[in-house]
Design a protein around this motif. Sequence first.
Motif, PDB file in Angstrom:
ATOM      1  N   ALA A  77     -10.411 -33.567 -10.086  1.00  0.00           N
ATOM      2  CA  ALA A  77     -10.850 -33.800  -8.709  1.00  0.00           C
ATOM      3  C   ALA A  77      -9.880 -33.243  -7.681  1.00  0.00           C
ATOM      4  CB  ALA A  77     -11.042 -35.296  -8.473  1.00  0.00           C
ATOM      5  N   TYR A  78      -8.720 -32.783  -8.125  1.00  0.00           N
ATOM      6  CA  TYR A  78      -7.717 -32.333  -7.152  1.00  0.00           C
ATOM      7  C   TYR A  78      -8.228 -31.138  -6.354  1.00  0.00           C
ATOM      8  CZ  TYR A  78      -3.524 -30.623  -4.929  1.00  0.00           C
ATOM      9  OH  TYR A  78      -2.613 -30.198  -3.989  1.00  0.00           O
ATOM     10  N   ASN A  79      -8.103 -31.240  -5.037  1.00  0.00           N
ATOM     11  CA  ASN A  79      -8.499 -30.154  -4.142  1.00  0.00           C
ATOM     12  C   ASN A  79      -7.553 -30.174  -2.949  1.00  0.00           C
ATOM     13  OD1 ASN A  79      -9.841 -28.109  -2.825  1.00  0.00           O
ATOM     14  ND2 ASN A  79     -11.470 -29.445  -2.038  1.00  0.00           N
ATOM     15  N   GLY A  80      -6.437 -29.528  -3.106  1.00  0.00           N
ATOM     16  CA  GLY A  80      -5.423 -29.577  -2.062  1.00  0.00           C
ATOM     17  C   GLY A  80      -4.542 -28.349  -2.096  1.00  0.00           C
ATOM     18  N   PRO A  81      -3.363 -28.447  -1.518  1.00  0.00           N
ATOM     19  CA  PRO A  81      -2.444 -27.308  -1.525  1.00  0.00           C
ATOM     20  C   PRO A  81      -1.985 -26.977  -2.939  1.00  0.00           C
ATOM     21  CG  PRO A  81      -1.350 -29.282  -0.697  1.00  0.00           C
ATOM     22  CD  PRO A  81      -2.804 -29.611  -0.802  1.00  0.00           C
ATOM     23  N   LYS A  82      -1.539 -25.763  -3.123  1.00  0.00           N
ATOM     24  CA  LYS A  82      -1.073 -25.293  -4.433  1.00  0.00           C
ATOM     25  C   LYS A  82       0.056 -26.170  -4.946  1.00  0.00           C
ATOM     26  CE  LYS A  82      -0.996 -21.806  -7.546  1.00  0.00           C
ATOM     27  NZ  LYS A  82      -2.163 -21.256  -8.244  1.00  0.00           N
ATOM     28  N   LEU A  83      -0.041 -26.617  -6.174  1.00  0.00           N
ATOM     29  CA  LEU A  83       1.009 -27.407  -6.817  1.00  0.00           C
ATOM     30  C   LEU A  83       1.563 -26.632  -8.002  1.00  0.00           C
ATOM     31  CD1 LEU A  83      -0.570 -30.988  -6.949  1.00  0.00           C
ATOM     32  CD2 LEU A  83       0.918 -30.025  -5.189  1.00  0.00           C
ATOM     33  N   ARG A  84       2.885 -26.655  -8.117  1.00  0.00           N
ATOM     34  CA  ARG A  84       3.548 -26.036  -9.272  1.00  0.00           C
ATOM     35  C   ARG A  84       4.249 -27.135 -10.059  1.00  0.00           C
ATOM     36  NH1 ARG A  84       5.053 -20.585  -9.435  1.00  0.00           N
ATOM     37  NH2 ARG A  84       7.216 -21.082  -9.926  1.00  0.00           N
ATOM     38  N   ILE A  85       3.823 -27.304 -11.302  1.00  0.00           N
ATOM     39  CA  ILE A  85       4.402 -28.326 -12.177  1.00  0.00           C
ATOM     40  C   ILE A  85       5.055 -27.612 -13.358  1.00  0.00           C
ATOM     41  CG2 ILE A  85       3.943 -30.374 -13.578  1.00  0.00           C
ATOM     42  CD1 ILE A  85       1.390 -30.790 -11.882  1.00  0.00           C
ATOM     43  N   MET A  86       6.329 -27.875 -13.561  1.00  0.00           N
ATOM     44  CA  MET A  86       7.069 -27.195 -14.624  1.00  0.00           C
ATOM     45  C   MET A  86       7.229 -28.110 -15.827  1.00  0.00           C
ATOM     46  SD  MET A  86      10.887 -25.429 -14.590  1.00  0.00           S
ATOM     47  CE  MET A  86      10.385 -23.932 -13.732  1.00  0.00           C
ATOM     48  N   GLU A  87       6.650 -27.687 -16.959  1.00  0.00           N
ATOM     49  CA  GLU A  87       6.905 -28.406 -18.207  1.00  0.00           C
ATOM     50  C   GLU A  87       8.167 -27.793 -18.815  1.00  0.00           C
ATOM     51  OE1 GLU A  87       4.468 -24.959 -19.801  1.00  0.00           O
ATOM     52  OE2 GLU A  87       4.192 -26.332 -18.112  1.00  0.00           O
ATOM     53  N   VAL A  88       9.245 -28.538 -18.768  1.00  0.00           N
ATOM     54  CA  VAL A  88      10.545 -27.995 -19.158  1.00  0.00           C
ATOM     55  C   VAL A  88      10.641 -27.802 -20.668  1.00  0.00           C
ATOM     56  CG1 VAL A  88      13.037 -28.400 -19.075  1.00  0.00           C
ATOM     57  CG2 VAL A  88      11.604 -29.076 -17.153  1.00  0.00           C
ATOM     58  N   CYS A  89      10.048 -28.711 -21.415  1.00  0.00           N
ATOM     59  CA  CYS A  89      10.184 -28.691 -22.869  1.00  0.00           C
ATOM     60  C   CYS A  89       9.263 -27.667 -23.507  1.00  0.00           C
ATOM     61  CB  CYS A  89       9.874 -30.081 -23.418  1.00  0.00           C
ATOM     62  SG  CYS A  89       9.888 -30.181 -25.217  1.00  0.00           S
ATOM     63  N   GLY A  90       9.802 -26.878 -24.427  1.00  0.00           N
ATOM     64  CA  GLY A  90       9.004 -25.889 -25.132  1.00  0.00           C
ATOM     65  C   GLY A  90       7.890 -26.511 -25.955  1.00  0.00           C
ATOM     66  N   THR A  91       8.132 -27.703 -26.492  1.00  0.00           N
ATOM     67  CA  THR A  91       7.079 -28.386 -27.238  1.00  0.00           C
ATOM     68  C   THR A  91       5.921 -28.751 -26.323  1.00  0.00           C
ATOM     69  OG1 THR A  91       8.731 -29.296 -28.766  1.00  0.00           O
ATOM     70  CG2 THR A  91       6.565 -30.336 -28.761  1.00  0.00           C
ATOM     71  N   HIS A  92       6.237 -29.165 -25.096  1.00  0.00           N
ATOM     72  CA  HIS A  92       5.172 -29.431 -24.129  1.00  0.00           C
ATOM     73  C   HIS A  92       4.360 -28.165 -23.855  1.00  0.00           C
ATOM     74  CE1 HIS A  92       7.091 -33.275 -22.258  1.00  0.00           C
ATOM     75  NE2 HIS A  92       6.187 -33.577 -23.172  1.00  0.00           N
ATOM     76  N   THR A  93       5.045 -27.043 -23.697  1.00  0.00           N
ATOM     77  CA  THR A  93       4.354 -25.783 -23.430  1.00  0.00           C
ATOM     78  C   THR A  93       3.338 -25.481 -24.520  1.00  0.00           C
ATOM     79  OG1 THR A  93       6.243 -24.863 -22.212  1.00  0.00           O
ATOM     80  CG2 THR A  93       4.659 -23.292 -23.115  1.00  0.00           C
ATOM     81  N   HIS A  94       3.777 -25.582 -25.770  1.00  0.00           N
ATOM     82  CA  HIS A  94       2.880 -25.270 -26.884  1.00  0.00           C
ATOM     83  C   HIS A  94       1.752 -26.291 -27.002  1.00  0.00           C
ATOM     84  CE1 HIS A  94       4.716 -21.852 -29.162  1.00  0.00           C
ATOM     85  NE2 HIS A  94       5.681 -22.118 -28.303  1.00  0.00           N
ATOM     86  N   GLU A  95       2.061 -27.580 -26.806  1.00  0.00           N
ATOM     87  CA  GLU A  95       1.018 -28.604 -26.916  1.00  0.00           C
ATOM     88  C   GLU A  95      -0.014 -28.454 -25.806  1.00  0.00           C
ATOM     89  OE1 GLU A  95       0.418 -30.976 -29.343  1.00  0.00           O
ATOM     90  OE2 GLU A  95       1.854 -29.677 -30.343  1.00  0.00           O
TER      91      GLU A  95
END
Length: 352
Positions: free
Chosen positions: A15-33
């Motif tokens: 439902a998000y409809n707003g300004p651009k958000l940048r969320i950084m997943e720091v962990c490499g395991t998070h990236t792959h999952e």
Amino acid sequence: MVENKRKTAKEIIEAYNGPKLRIMEVCGTHTHEIFKLGIRNIIPEDIELISGPGCPVCVTPVGFIDEATMLALDHNVTICTFGDLVRVPGSEMSLAGARSKGAKVQIVYSPIDAYEYASEHLDEQVVFLSVGFETTTPASCLSVKKAKAVGLKNFSLLTANKTMPSAYKALKGSADAFLYPGHVYAIVGTKLCESLACEGVSGVITGFTAKEIMTALAVVITKLQEGGSFFKNCYPRVVTPEGSKVAKAIVAEIMEDCDSEWRGLGVIENSGLKLKEEYKEFDARIKFHLPEVKGKSNPACRCGDVLQGKCKPSDCKVFGKGCTPLHPVGACMVSNEGACSAYYQYGGNING
């Protein structure tokens, strides 16, 4: 009376409809999952998930690989290391290249394995390549403590252990909020994240299941819309305010803070760990009188930009062409936790 239906994490995200958000997943395991679970396919275009410097192999600088190959080839040392490090390019060669020239490189699964190898091969000088964050450092410290206790003389560490809080500060402004890796904070506790929020760095600790990651993203989106810096522990079943007192105690006993070089981020003050003076006989740099090494990375590689969230892996001109998992140009394509590896495996044109 009609009850208000509580929104699910998926509904909040979609439902998000707003300004651009940048969320950084720091962990490499998070990236792959996140890739594997298809989460990037359901987030709105206004939410960008970017990968950060949470892969220990990826942030280890080129000069460290050069030191390892120098030990193996010039000092006839047996290198014990995790498998990912073997193919990471150095200035001139990887450890795999050194092995082809006769170097002895032994794959192990823990620092204790390296300690045991040294115990069983007293005629060899054995060096364990100690890389990683707060999760793996206690095991390296334990191996040194055991070696000192029994007087093992042929075992030492080449250290590149790092701590995350200073890296978050260095990345301040790179993202609106961070997804903090649950396993790291299971060791160190939540107090560091709370202090980061007071300094304007926002983030949420999360686990690695679909439900946990989606919940964390929904919390981040909600908190960012409310405004102000924040911290939330979304992994309370594992992460406590105190963390692991035993793990923290052994690290404090064996190691101390030092400045450390991060691939892409440069030298960050007090972001690394080195052996204390009373354990210096287990410091491979001291033991083998290693000179200061300045590594030189391949100029075609953009791992440093990827780790800072300045570009996606697919923006690199050698991604998927000159740089593949079989023939990596940079560390982010080598490691099982690397962002480039994830983009290559799951599709470089996927949203985010």
